[in-house]
Design a protein around this motif. Structure first.
Motif, PDB file in Angstrom:
ATOM      1  N   GLY A 155      -7.612  -2.331   7.287  1.00 31.16           N
ATOM      2  CA  GLY A 155      -7.353  -3.741   7.000  1.00 31.16           C
ATOM      3  C   GLY A 155      -6.811  -4.519   8.173  1.00 31.16           C
ATOM      4  O   GLY A 155      -6.501  -5.716   8.039  1.00 31.16           O
ATOM      5  N   LYS A 156      -6.663  -3.854   9.326  1.00 29.53           N
ATOM      6  CA  LYS A 156      -6.218  -4.508  10.567  1.00 29.53           C
ATOM      7  C   LYS A 156      -4.848  -5.170  10.418  1.00 29.53           C
ATOM      8  O   LYS A 156      -4.595  -6.255  10.954  1.00 29.53           O
ATOM      9  CB  LYS A 156      -7.261  -5.533  11.038  1.00 29.53           C
ATOM     10  N   ILE A 157      -3.974  -4.517   9.680  1.00 35.22           N
ATOM     11  CA  ILE A 157      -2.593  -4.997   9.550  1.00 35.22           C
ATOM     12  C   ILE A 157      -1.820  -4.494  10.760  1.00 35.22           C
ATOM     13  O   ILE A 157      -1.789  -3.287  11.019  1.00 35.22           O
ATOM     14  CB  ILE A 157      -1.964  -4.485   8.242  1.00 35.22           C
ATOM     15  N   PRO A 158      -1.206  -5.387  11.550  1.00 29.91           N
ATOM     16  CA  PRO A 158      -0.525  -4.970  12.780  1.00 29.91           C
ATOM     17  C   PRO A 158       0.532  -3.894  12.522  1.00 29.91           C
ATOM     18  O   PRO A 158       1.251  -3.931  11.524  1.00 29.91           O
ATOM     19  CB  PRO A 158       0.125  -6.267  13.282  1.00 29.91           C
ATOM     20  N   MET A 159       0.611  -2.934  13.438  1.00 24.18           N
ATOM     21  CA  MET A 159       1.560  -1.843  13.305  1.00 24.18           C
ATOM     22  C   MET A 159       2.995  -2.348  13.205  1.00 24.18           C
ATOM     23  O   MET A 159       3.812  -1.802  12.458  1.00 24.18           O
ATOM     24  CB  MET A 159       1.432  -0.906  14.517  1.00 24.18           C
ATOM     25  N   ALA A 160       3.314  -3.417  13.941  1.00 22.10           N
ATOM     26  CA  ALA A 160       4.686  -3.921  13.995  1.00 22.10           C
ATOM     27  C   ALA A 160       5.198  -4.415  12.648  1.00 22.10           C
ATOM     28  O   ALA A 160       6.402  -4.453  12.415  1.00 22.10           O
ATOM     29  CB  ALA A 160       4.787  -5.051  15.027  1.00 22.10           C
ATOM     30  N   VAL A 161       4.286  -4.822  11.751  1.00 15.47           N
ATOM     31  CA  VAL A 161       4.721  -5.340  10.443  1.00 15.47           C
ATOM     32  C   VAL A 161       4.276  -4.410   9.309  1.00 15.47           C
ATOM     33  O   VAL A 161       4.184  -4.830   8.160  1.00 15.47           O
ATOM     34  CB  VAL A 161       4.182  -6.765  10.200  1.00 15.47           C
ATOM     35  N   THR A 162       4.035  -3.138   9.622  1.00 14.96           N
ATOM     36  CA  THR A 162       3.606  -2.188   8.595  1.00 14.96           C
ATOM     37  C   THR A 162       4.630  -2.070   7.476  1.00 14.96           C
ATOM     38  O   THR A 162       4.291  -2.092   6.290  1.00 14.96           O
ATOM     39  CB  THR A 162       3.357  -0.800   9.218  1.00 14.96           C
ATOM     40  N   GLY A 163       5.913  -1.931   7.855  1.00 12.85           N
ATOM     41  CA  GLY A 163       6.960  -1.798   6.841  1.00 12.85           C
ATOM     42  C   GLY A 163       7.028  -3.009   5.926  1.00 12.85           C
ATOM     43  O   GLY A 163       7.152  -2.877   4.702  1.00 12.85           O
ATOM     44  N   THR A 164       6.937  -4.198   6.513  1.00  8.59           N
ATOM     45  CA  THR A 164       6.954  -5.430   5.719  1.00  8.59           C
ATOM     46  C   THR A 164       5.761  -5.488   4.782  1.00  8.59           C
ATOM     47  O   THR A 164       5.885  -5.833   3.598  1.00  8.59           O
ATOM     48  CB  THR A 164       6.943  -6.656   6.651  1.00  8.59           C
ATOM     49  N   ALA A 165       4.577  -5.139   5.298  1.00  9.18           N
ATOM     50  CA  ALA A 165       3.363  -5.164   4.481  1.00  9.18           C
ATOM     51  C   ALA A 165       3.455  -4.174   3.331  1.00  9.18           C
ATOM     52  O   ALA A 165       3.118  -4.490   2.179  1.00  9.18           O
ATOM     53  CB  ALA A 165       2.143  -4.857   5.350  1.00  9.18           C
ATOM     54  N   VAL A 166       3.930  -2.968   3.623  1.00  9.17           N
ATOM     55  CA  VAL A 166       4.059  -1.946   2.576  1.00  9.17           C
ATOM     56  C   VAL A 166       5.024  -2.400   1.488  1.00  9.17           C
ATOM     57  O   VAL A 166       4.781  -2.200   0.293  1.00  9.17           O
ATOM     58  CB  VAL A 166       4.519  -0.609   3.188  1.00  9.17           C
ATOM     59  N   GLY A 167       6.121  -3.036   1.917  1.00 11.92           N
ATOM     60  CA  GLY A 167       7.089  -3.522   0.937  1.00 11.92           C
ATOM     61  C   GLY A 167       6.489  -4.551  -0.008  1.00 11.92           C
ATOM     62  O   GLY A 167       6.664  -4.471  -1.232  1.00 11.92           O
ATOM     63  N   LEU A 168       5.777  -5.527   0.551  1.00  7.32           N
ATOM     64  CA  LEU A 168       5.166  -6.570  -0.282  1.00  7.32           C
ATOM     65  C   LEU A 168       4.051  -6.011  -1.160  1.00  7.32           C
ATOM     66  O   LEU A 168       3.940  -6.347  -2.343  1.00  7.32           O
ATOM     67  CB  LEU A 168       4.614  -7.684   0.612  1.00  7.32           C
ATOM     68  N   ILE A 169       3.221  -5.146  -0.586  1.00  7.85           N
ATOM     69  CA  ILE A 169       2.138  -4.549  -1.360  1.00  7.85           C
ATOM     70  C   ILE A 169       2.695  -3.722  -2.514  1.00  7.85           C
ATOM     71  O   ILE A 169       2.206  -3.779  -3.649  1.00  7.85           O
ATOM     72  CB  ILE A 169       1.240  -3.685  -0.450  1.00  7.85           C
ATOM     73  N   SER A 170       3.727  -2.957  -2.235  1.00  9.47           N
ATOM     74  CA  SER A 170       4.327  -2.110  -3.268  1.00  9.47           C
ATOM     75  C   SER A 170       5.003  -2.931  -4.358  1.00  9.47           C
ATOM     76  O   SER A 170       5.008  -2.531  -5.527  1.00  9.47           O
ATOM     77  CB  SER A 170       5.348  -1.158  -2.633  1.00  9.47           C
ATOM     78  N   LEU A 171       5.561  -4.076  -3.978  1.00  6.44           N
ATOM     79  CA  LEU A 171       6.244  -4.931  -4.947  1.00  6.44           C
ATOM     80  C   LEU A 171       5.306  -5.331  -6.078  1.00  6.44           C
ATOM     81  O   LEU A 171       5.685  -5.349  -7.250  1.00  6.44           O
ATOM     82  CB  LEU A 171       6.777  -6.183  -4.241  1.00  6.44           C
ATOM     83  N   VAL A 172       4.058  -5.624  -5.731  1.00  3.14           N
ATOM     84  CA  VAL A 172       3.048  -5.988  -6.733  1.00  3.14           C
ATOM     85  C   VAL A 172       2.308  -4.749  -7.242  1.00  3.14           C
ATOM     86  O   VAL A 172       2.106  -4.575  -8.446  1.00  3.14           O
ATOM     87  CB  VAL A 172       2.044  -6.997  -6.147  1.00  3.14           C
TER      88      VAL A 172
END
Length: 349
Positions: free
Chosen positions: A274-291
């Motif tokens: 999905g080309k999600i930048p490595m630097a914001v992986t933790g943030t992305a995982v948190g938001l994705i997991s929230l939903v």
């Protein structure tokens, strides 16, 4: 991650004191903080880093297969410790004797978790040669900007939907044993064995799907997995399975489990695609997991309502029809995710 393991172990020590109902409720929330808030996103990011550009599938496949294996091992370890420490046979043991044996089960598990935390500090170290654009300490403003950046990525929104639909299927695995008992007529022991056997399937599927995802694409495997889940769910929902169709029941259980457990590997291996930048992986995982993990909140009550309103096979058919609908929505989202990330060639993140 090590810090979260230490805090989780402390919660186990508190549990060994047999706290009140209020204390257990607080402990459950505390463990949610130590295992999800502190541990989850960090673990996913560490797995992504370890997998590199071309081994995301096998990295997450080994992660989920290993989780299944550890769950299986801890279950049997607990039973072994409990049986050794129980003075008399369980049928004639007093409540006090059983409580004392179980206390040591909890304490020994807490010790093991603490040792794993220590091992994590020793073994899992940052690679000094790896360049990363993510600073170790960032400001509140940068955190807010990271959230805004992640929310602008279509892949993140699609993964939210995909994981929500896939995790719905995972929650339905909780009723397989109940289905076997109430519809197929299995006794309690044979029905419970189904859940244990599925743990073994989960381990195998995790590794196989991980290898296939690396050879193809995670999004393609998600499309196939949703299709498999829909087929299995519809066989249940349309009432083809009856008490005498034992072979069809076994085949369909394995079919649905294959589709559902595949996603335990594919959930986050798709982040790289999905080309999600490595630097914001933790943030992305948190938001994705929230939903994505909201089925933990609504699936239990939803299944309970359907089964209570329609006792017997009809209630289970409605549950699996719900699964088929969610899987169809997930299939559409997975297809869009595949299309979105096929438009451009993969790039280094």
């Amino acid at each position: 991650m090590a810090f979260s393991l230490f805090l989780t172990a402390l919660g186990g020590i508190y549990m060994s004191t047999y706290p009140s109902y209020l204390g257990l409720s607080i402990l459950y929330g505390y463990w949610g903080f130590t295992t999800i808030f502190l541990f989850w996103a960090a673990m996913i990011k560490a797995t992504r880093v370890w997998g590199g550009q071309h081994r995301q599938g096998i990295a997450f496949g080994l992660l989920d297969g290993g989780r299944g294996l550890v769950s299986f091992a801890f279950g049997w370890l607990g039973i072994l410790i409990f049986s050794i420490l129980l003075v008399n046979e369980i049928e004639v043991s007093s409540l006090l004797e059983r409580k004392e044996a179980y206390r040591y089960v909890v304490l020994i598990c807490s010790i093991i978790i603490t040792l794993i935390g220590v091992l994590l500090i020793i073994v899992l170290k940052d690679n000094p040669n790896q360049q990363t654009s993510s600073p170790r300490i960032i400001s509140t403003r940068q955190v807010f900007n990271n959230y805004l950046k992640v929310l602008q990525l279509p892949s993140v929104w699609l993964l939210m939907i995909i994981i929500l639909c896939a995790y719905t299927g995972y929650k339905i695995t909780d009723i397989y044993s109940q289905y076997a008992n109430e519809v197929m007529g299995y006794n309690e022991t044979d029905a419970a064995a189904i859940g244990s056997n599925l743990l073994g399937i989960r381990i195998i599927i995790g590794i196989i799907i991980g290898l296939l995802a690396d050879k193809t694409r995670s999004s393609l495997m998600m499309i196939i997995s949703f299709a498999i889940t829909i087929i299995g769910a519809l066989i249940f929902a349309l009432g083809f399975i009856e008490a005498h169709t034992t072979i069809l029941f076994g085949f369909t259980i394995i079919t649905v489990a294959t589709g559902v457990y595949a996603f335990r590997t594919l959930y986050f291996s798709a982040i790289q695609e999905g080309k999600i930048p490595m630097a914001v992986t933790g943030t992305a995982v948190g938001l994705i997991s929230l939903v994505g993990y909201t089925p933990d909140i609504f699936m239990g009550p939803a299944m309970g309502i359907l089964l209570d309103d329609s006792p017997g096979a009809l209630g289970f058919q409605k549950v699996f029809l719900m699964l088929a609908i969610f899987a169809l929505v997930g299939l559409i989202a997975a297809y869009l995710f595949h299309r979105l990330n096929t438009k451009q060639l993969p790039q280094d993140l």
